[in-house]
Design an enzyme around this catalytic site. Sequence first.
Site, PDB file in Angstrom:
ATOM      1  N   TYR A  71      46.626  37.139  55.153  1.00 48.09           N
ATOM      2  CA  TYR A  71      47.815  37.749  54.551  1.00 48.09           C
ATOM      3  C   TYR A  71      48.886  37.863  55.631  1.00 48.09           C
ATOM      4  CZ  TYR A  71      50.593  41.362  52.069  1.00 48.09           C
ATOM      5  OH  TYR A  71      51.593  42.084  51.456  1.00 48.09           O
ATOM      6  N   ILE A  82      50.234  36.206  44.484  1.00 50.46           N
ATOM      7  CA  ILE A  82      49.544  37.499  44.494  1.00 50.46           C
ATOM      8  C   ILE A  82      50.646  38.523  44.317  1.00 50.46           C
ATOM      9  CG2 ILE A  82      48.175  39.108  45.859  1.00 50.46           C
ATOM     10  CD1 ILE A  82      46.755  36.681  47.075  1.00 50.46           C
ATOM     11  N   THR A  94      49.718  47.549  47.702  1.00 52.50           N
ATOM     12  CA  THR A  94      50.082  48.169  46.424  1.00 52.50           C
ATOM     13  C   THR A  94      49.044  49.192  45.993  1.00 52.50           C
ATOM     14  OG1 THR A  94      51.135  46.072  45.839  1.00 52.50           O
ATOM     15  CG2 THR A  94      50.834  47.656  44.062  1.00 52.50           C
ATOM     16  N   LYS A 106      48.002  34.373  51.671  1.00 55.42           N
ATOM     17  CA  LYS A 106      49.069  35.040  50.920  1.00 55.42           C
ATOM     18  C   LYS A 106      50.277  35.056  51.844  1.00 55.42           C
ATOM     19  CE  LYS A 106      50.425  39.460  48.835  1.00 55.42           C
ATOM     20  NZ  LYS A 106      50.040  40.881  48.603  1.00 55.42           N
TER      21      LYS A 106
END
Length: 294
Positions: free
Chosen positions: A132, A205, A44, A160
Amino acid sequence: MFRGAASAVITPFKGNEIDYDSFDKFLKFQLDSGINGLIVLGTTGEAPTVTSEERREIISFAVKKVGGRVPVIIGTGSNSTAHSIELSQEAFELGADGVLVVTPYYNKPTQEGLYRHYEAIAKSVPGHVIIYNVPGRTGIDIIPETVLRCAQIENIVGIKEASGNQAQVDELLRLKAKVRPEFKIWSGNDDQAFHLVCSGGDGVISVLSNVAPSQTVEMIAAALEGDLEKAREIHLKLFPLMKALFIETNPIPVKFATHLLGFGSETLRLPLTEASKRTREVVKKAMQDCGVLR
């Protein structure tokens, strides 16, 4: 490491420069909303298109601004283990509380390669490492058995999980209870965060919390406390906005949404481009319907 809701934050741009005035206001907005953690320079945050010098400046700025109030976690993933080690070491030298390391993309390592990748990174840094898993972007899925091998390394503290596979998440929750109960599992998908926490996960998250931080915090806190009726009500209210923020590639919609809230321009760096007219209409309406934009 935190339980609750952490924001995977945007990086505001002004032309081709980092917009630190808007970033300052945005971080204050996040902190004032009660967010439990901040992930800087993730997907992001457009990490692939910032320079090495900008990375250092952004990390230093965020760490100083947050001032220890919540964990600041830096995205340091790469498909080169040596490069990820370099980025991770730099992040800790600049004051990060942890690093978020996406699975290597494009070169598609085996499960043994994934384990050795995370092992090498963890052994090279003094602090917390978060795995992740987002196979839709990377082309590789780290399976629960490999995650739990990694979890036996002390400073690999959580994952995540953005596979979108609830059965895989459930298997991970089942296995970690036997191997390392304190190992954290956060949802990497806003639309599945409620379900993950209800199943025994530790939070989210979030992209959504860029624009609805207090509501996201409230939803996850309610679920963690066992108030499922309240958590479900907030989840369903926010659900259209969760979907709207992903009708084009993240972070295109959320960059437009934060622009509407007054946090800088909607500028993205190529190869990402601004939101389409249709996306703008859908995102704006969803924000208004959820009460985050008047």
